[in-house]
Design a protein around this motif. Structure first.
Motif, PDB file in Angstrom:
ATOM      1  N   ARG A  56       0.829  -1.201   0.000  1.00 35.03           N
ATOM      2  CA  ARG A  56       0.000   0.000   0.000  1.00 35.03           C
ATOM      3  C   ARG A  56       0.870   1.261   0.000  1.00 35.03           C
ATOM      4  NH1 ARG A  56      -5.431   1.093   1.747  1.00 35.03           N
ATOM      5  NH2 ARG A  56      -5.618  -1.155   2.082  1.00 35.03           N
ATOM      6  N   GLY A  57       1.931   1.238   0.836  1.00 37.29           N
ATOM      7  CA  GLY A  57       2.816   2.397   0.893  1.00 37.29           C
ATOM      8  C   GLY A  57       3.498   2.668  -0.433  1.00 37.29           C
ATOM      9  N   GLY A  58       3.957   1.606  -1.089  1.00 44.60           N
ATOM     10  CA  GLY A  58       4.586   1.770  -2.385  1.00 44.60           C
ATOM     11  C   GLY A  58       3.630   2.312  -3.428  1.00 44.60           C
ATOM     12  N   THR A  59       2.385   1.859  -3.381  1.00 46.61           N
ATOM     13  CA  THR A  59       1.373   2.347  -4.329  1.00 46.61           C
ATOM     14  C   THR A  59       1.086   3.824  -4.105  1.00 46.61           C
ATOM     15  OG1 THR A  59       0.354   0.164  -4.566  1.00 46.61           O
ATOM     16  CG2 THR A  59      -1.003   2.069  -5.113  1.00 46.61           C
ATOM     17  N   PHE A  60       0.961   4.236  -2.845  1.00 41.30           N
ATOM     18  CA  PHE A  60       0.728   5.652  -2.566  1.00 41.30           C
ATOM     19  C   PHE A  60       1.917   6.498  -2.999  1.00 41.30           C
ATOM     20  CE2 PHE A  60      -2.703   4.196   0.276  1.00 41.30           C
ATOM     21  CZ  PHE A  60      -3.694   5.101  -0.086  1.00 41.30           C
ATOM     22  N   ALA A  61       3.123   5.962  -2.857  1.00 44.59           N
ATOM     23  CA  ALA A  61       4.305   6.689  -3.317  1.00 44.59           C
ATOM     24  C   ALA A  61       4.272   6.875  -4.833  1.00 44.59           C
ATOM     25  CB  ALA A  61       5.570   5.949  -2.899  1.00 44.59           C
ATOM     26  N   LEU A  62       3.857   5.844  -5.551  1.00 42.87           N
ATOM     27  CA  LEU A  62       3.751   5.953  -7.003  1.00 42.87           C
ATOM     28  C   LEU A  62       2.618   6.893  -7.404  1.00 42.87           C
ATOM     29  CD1 LEU A  62       4.387   2.279  -8.182  1.00 42.87           C
ATOM     30  CD2 LEU A  62       5.894   4.259  -8.423  1.00 42.87           C
ATOM     31  N   MET A  63       1.558   6.941  -6.623  1.00 45.67           N
ATOM     32  CA  MET A  63       0.486   7.901  -6.904  1.00 45.67           C
ATOM     33  C   MET A  63       1.000   9.332  -6.776  1.00 45.67           C
ATOM     34  SD  MET A  63      -2.633   5.919  -4.921  1.00 45.67           S
ATOM     35  CE  MET A  63      -3.823   7.265  -5.075  1.00 45.67           C
ATOM     36  N   ALA A  64       1.802   9.584  -5.729  1.00 43.43           N
ATOM     37  CA  ALA A  64       2.389  10.914  -5.559  1.00 43.43           C
ATOM     38  C   ALA A  64       3.352  11.229  -6.696  1.00 43.43           C
ATOM     39  CB  ALA A  64       3.103  10.998  -4.205  1.00 43.43           C
ATOM     40  N   LEU A  65       4.136  10.224  -7.101  1.00 40.10           N
ATOM     41  CA  LEU A  65       5.069  10.412  -8.206  1.00 40.10           C
ATOM     42  C   LEU A  65       4.324  10.751  -9.486  1.00 40.10           C
ATOM     43  CD1 LEU A  65       7.955  10.216  -9.361  1.00 40.10           C
ATOM     44  CD2 LEU A  65       7.521   7.779  -9.741  1.00 40.10           C
ATOM     45  N   ALA A  66       3.220  10.057  -9.739  1.00 37.67           N
ATOM     46  CA  ALA A  66       2.431  10.321 -10.942  1.00 37.67           C
ATOM     47  C   ALA A  66       1.818  11.718 -10.901  1.00 37.67           C
ATOM     48  CB  ALA A  66       1.333   9.266 -11.087  1.00 37.67           C
ATOM     49  N   TRP A  67       1.342  12.129  -9.724  1.00 39.73           N
ATOM     50  CA  TRP A  67       0.711  13.442  -9.568  1.00 39.73           C
ATOM     51  C   TRP A  67       1.717  14.559  -9.838  1.00 39.73           C
ATOM     52  CZ3 TRP A  67      -3.875  14.116  -5.869  1.00 39.73           C
ATOM     53  CH2 TRP A  67      -4.380  15.420  -5.929  1.00 39.73           C
ATOM     54  N   LEU A  68       2.907  14.462  -9.256  1.00 43.50           N
ATOM     55  CA  LEU A  68       3.898  15.527  -9.370  1.00 43.50           C
ATOM     56  C   LEU A  68       4.790  15.365 -10.593  1.00 43.50           C
ATOM     57  CD1 LEU A  68       4.956  15.709  -5.608  1.00 43.50           C
ATOM     58  CD2 LEU A  68       3.295  17.152  -6.811  1.00 43.50           C
ATOM     59  N   GLY A  69       5.071  14.124 -10.952  1.00 41.89           N
ATOM     60  CA  GLY A  69       5.981  13.889 -12.058  1.00 41.89           C
ATOM     61  C   GLY A  69       5.381  14.163 -13.421  1.00 41.89           C
ATOM     62  N   THR A  70       4.072  13.963 -13.567  1.00 40.13           N
ATOM     63  CA  THR A  70       3.440  14.172 -14.872  1.00 40.13           C
ATOM     64  C   THR A  70       3.547  15.616 -15.340  1.00 40.13           C
ATOM     65  OG1 THR A  70       1.928  12.312 -14.523  1.00 40.13           O
ATOM     66  CG2 THR A  70       1.297  13.954 -16.169  1.00 40.13           C
ATOM     67  N   PRO A  71       3.163  16.611 -14.533  1.00 44.41           N
ATOM     68  CA  PRO A  71       3.351  17.998 -15.002  1.00 44.41           C
ATOM     69  C   PRO A  71       4.818  18.345 -15.230  1.00 44.41           C
ATOM     70  CG  PRO A  71       2.606  17.959 -12.714  1.00 44.41           C
ATOM     71  CD  PRO A  71       2.446  16.582 -13.243  1.00 44.41           C
ATOM     72  N   LEU A  72       5.723  17.701 -14.499  1.00 44.26           N
ATOM     73  CA  LEU A  72       7.145  17.928 -14.743  1.00 44.26           C
ATOM     74  C   LEU A  72       7.519  17.460 -16.147  1.00 44.26           C
ATOM     75  CD1 LEU A  72       9.964  18.733 -13.786  1.00 44.26           C
ATOM     76  CD2 LEU A  72      10.204  16.452 -12.800  1.00 44.26           C
ATOM     77  N   LEU A  73       7.006  16.299 -16.555  1.00 45.60           N
ATOM     78  CA  LEU A  73       7.256  15.812 -17.904  1.00 45.60           C
ATOM     79  C   LEU A  73       6.659  16.750 -18.944  1.00 45.60           C
ATOM     80  CD1 LEU A  73       6.632  11.973 -17.485  1.00 45.60           C
ATOM     81  CD2 LEU A  73       8.829  13.113 -17.877  1.00 45.60           C
ATOM     82  N   VAL A  74       5.495  17.315 -18.650  1.00 46.95           N
ATOM     83  CA  VAL A  74       4.876  18.270 -19.568  1.00 46.95           C
ATOM     84  C   VAL A  74       5.784  19.482 -19.761  1.00 46.95           C
ATOM     85  CG1 VAL A  74       2.941  19.875 -19.860  1.00 46.95           C
ATOM     86  CG2 VAL A  74       2.508  17.544 -19.065  1.00 46.95           C
ATOM     87  N   VAL A  75       6.322  19.999 -18.652  1.00 48.14           N
ATOM     88  CA  VAL A  75       7.217  21.159 -18.722  1.00 48.14           C
ATOM     89  C   VAL A  75       8.508  20.811 -19.457  1.00 48.14           C
ATOM     90  CG1 VAL A  75       8.602  22.761 -17.343  1.00 48.14           C
ATOM     91  CG2 VAL A  75       6.248  22.241 -16.659  1.00 48.14           C
ATOM     92  N   SER A  99      -1.692  -2.091  -9.090  1.00 44.85           N
ATOM     93  CA  SER A  99      -2.897  -1.306  -8.861  1.00 44.85           C
ATOM     94  C   SER A  99      -3.090  -0.332 -10.018  1.00 44.85           C
ATOM     95  CB  SER A  99      -2.771  -0.535  -7.541  1.00 44.85           C
ATOM     96  OG  SER A  99      -3.813   0.417  -7.399  1.00 44.85           O
ATOM     97  N   ILE A 100      -4.332   0.029 -10.286  1.00 44.85           N
ATOM     98  CA  ILE A 100      -4.589   1.012 -11.340  1.00 44.85           C
ATOM     99  C   ILE A 100      -4.469   2.440 -10.835  1.00 44.85           C
ATOM    100  CG2 ILE A 100      -6.139  -0.510 -12.616  1.00 44.85           C
ATOM    101  CD1 ILE A 100      -8.480   1.230 -11.497  1.00 44.85           C
ATOM    102  N   TRP A 101      -4.430   2.647  -9.512  1.00 44.15           N
ATOM    103  CA  TRP A 101      -4.575   4.009  -8.998  1.00 44.15           C
ATOM    104  C   TRP A 101      -3.426   4.935  -9.351  1.00 44.15           C
ATOM    105  CZ3 TRP A 101      -9.342   4.788  -8.544  1.00 44.15           C
ATOM    106  CH2 TRP A 101     -10.190   3.771  -8.106  1.00 44.15           C
ATOM    107  N   PRO A 102      -2.163   4.504  -9.365  1.00 43.10           N
ATOM    108  CA  PRO A 102      -1.120   5.407  -9.860  1.00 43.10           C
ATOM    109  C   PRO A 102      -1.339   5.819 -11.317  1.00 43.10           C
ATOM    110  CG  PRO A 102      -0.143   3.641  -8.571  1.00 43.10           C
ATOM    111  CD  PRO A 102      -1.573   3.271  -8.779  1.00 43.10           C
ATOM    112  N   ALA A 103      -1.784   4.870 -12.144  1.00 43.12           N
ATOM    113  CA  ALA A 103      -2.062   5.199 -13.546  1.00 43.12           C
ATOM    114  C   ALA A 103      -3.247   6.144 -13.660  1.00 43.12           C
ATOM    115  CB  ALA A 103      -2.318   3.917 -14.345  1.00 43.12           C
ATOM    116  N   VAL A 104      -4.258   5.960 -12.827  1.00 36.36           N
ATOM    117  CA  VAL A 104      -5.418   6.855 -12.829  1.00 36.36           C
ATOM    118  C   VAL A 104      -4.984   8.282 -12.513  1.00 36.36           C
ATOM    119  CG1 VAL A 104      -7.542   7.452 -11.592  1.00 36.36           C
ATOM    120  CG2 VAL A 104      -7.128   5.084 -12.294  1.00 36.36           C
ATOM    121  N   ILE A 105      -4.166   8.435 -11.459  1.00 38.98           N
ATOM    122  CA  ILE A 105      -3.693   9.762 -11.078  1.00 38.98           C
ATOM    123  C   ILE A 105      -2.819  10.363 -12.174  1.00 38.98           C
ATOM    124  CG2 ILE A 105      -2.222  11.031  -9.456  1.00 38.98           C
ATOM    125  CD1 ILE A 105      -4.909  10.340  -8.296  1.00 38.98           C
ATOM    126  N   GLY A 106      -1.931   9.543 -12.748  1.00 37.76           N
ATOM    127  CA  GLY A 106      -1.084  10.032 -13.824  1.00 37.76           C
ATOM    128  C   GLY A 106      -1.885  10.496 -15.024  1.00 37.76           C
TER     129      GLY A 106
END
Length: 307
Positions: free
Chosen positions: A85-104, A242-249
């Motif tokens: 669960r902890g690893g999944t939440f970490a990937l969710m945070a990575l997807a949330w913050l990392g995606t706009p970084l990739l856009v920039v 889990s699908i949730w990191p992909a959903v957030i991304g």
């Protein structure tokens, strides 16, 4: 016909058939690309892959054969938070913050390669869009302030809101379909699922959605992007179980993908075919990042049992 084959056919029939049904008014009434109706119908379309998953599940109830429990089925389709669960939440945070970084980064690369003109000081493209809008520029608000507000919303609020509709796609494409294709091998599964995902957008992309200057050729162009971005979302799904990191991304990309329109130069509007996250530059960037993740952070192959 085997159970796997029949389930896949049913899933694709539901996802593609319902998407065209939802988009039918767009074709019958020739709605322009900039219309809010496009956004509305596109948002409804995003739930059709999830309906495909449910169609397979409901069809399975009618067959006299052993079926997985509801809890096990949820795990296999990625609805749980995986083994860690902890690893999944970490990937969710990575997807949330990392995606706009990739856009920039995609915008910066496009500018550095001479494929994009930016106007960070004047925000001329954003000002032109405000002036051309139905309501014009909001009274009492400087365009720079409004751009900052929109950027903050795209980074902090919109990813969560957009994840509601993104769930409809991710449960289907990464939750159900990708594990189903894994017997092909990881690379082939990512390629095939990405092509299917891109082709599913045809009711919109055949009208030029995302690349208006291409017309119907926007459809194959978007397949290229979906293969590259689908590989990154696939890594999130397979790494977490889990699908949730992909959903957030996915939600974060839909929220931040238009940043290029905030910083562009009105005198030299962006060519979205090559520039930005959905252009060729962005697709190349996403492909490189996905390849690096699979190379240095390997994934565990999912349970091969039918989901």
């Amino acid at each position: 016909m085997s159970r796997r084959s029949s389930d896949l056919r049913l899933f694709l029939l539901a996802a593609f058939g319902l998407s065209w049904l939802v988009a039918l008014p767009i074709w019958l009434t020739d709605v322009p690309l900039g219309s809010p109706l496009i956004t509305l119908f596109g948002g409804v379309m995003m739930f059709t892959p999830a309906l495909g998953v449910l169609a397979v599940r409901l069809y399975g109830r009618r067959r006299e054969e052993p079926r997985t429990t509801r809890r096990e089925w949820a795990r296999r389709t990625g609805l749980t938070f995986g083994e860690s669960r902890g690893g999944t939440f970490a990937l969710m945070a990575l997807a949330w913050l990392g995606t706009p970084l990739l856009v920039v980064v995609a915008i910066a690369l496009s500018a550095a390669l001479g494929l994009l003109a930016v106007d960070l000081d004047g925000l001329s493209l954003f000002r032109a869009a405000l002036a051309a809008g139905p309501g014009g520029q909001p009274p009492g608000m400087d365009p720079a302030t409004l751009a900052a507000v929109q950027l903050a919303a795209a980074l902090l609020i919109a990813p969560l809101i957009n994840s509601i509709a993104a769930f409809g796609e991710e449960w289907g494409w990464r939750g159900w379909l990708l594990p189903r294709l894994m017997p092909l091998g990881t690379s082939r599964a990512l390629l095939v699922s990405g092509v299917i995902w891109g082709a599913w957008h045809a009711p919109l992309t055949l009208r030029g959605y995302n690349y208006p200057q291409l017309g119907a050729w926007a459809a194959p162009m978007f397949v290229v992007f979906c293969v590259a971005y689908g590989a990154l979302l696939g890594w999130l799904r397979l790494r977490s179980g889990s699908i949730w990191p992909a959903v957030i991304g996915h939600g974060a990309l839909n929220a931040s993908g238009s940043i290029i329109l905030l910083v562009g130069d009105a005198a030299h509007p962006p060519n979205l075919v090559v520039a930005g996250i959905t252009g060729l530059v962005g697709s190349a960037l996403l492909a490189v990042v996905a390849a690096a993740l699979f190379r240095f952070r390997p994934v565990r192959r999912p349970d091969p049992v039918a989901v």
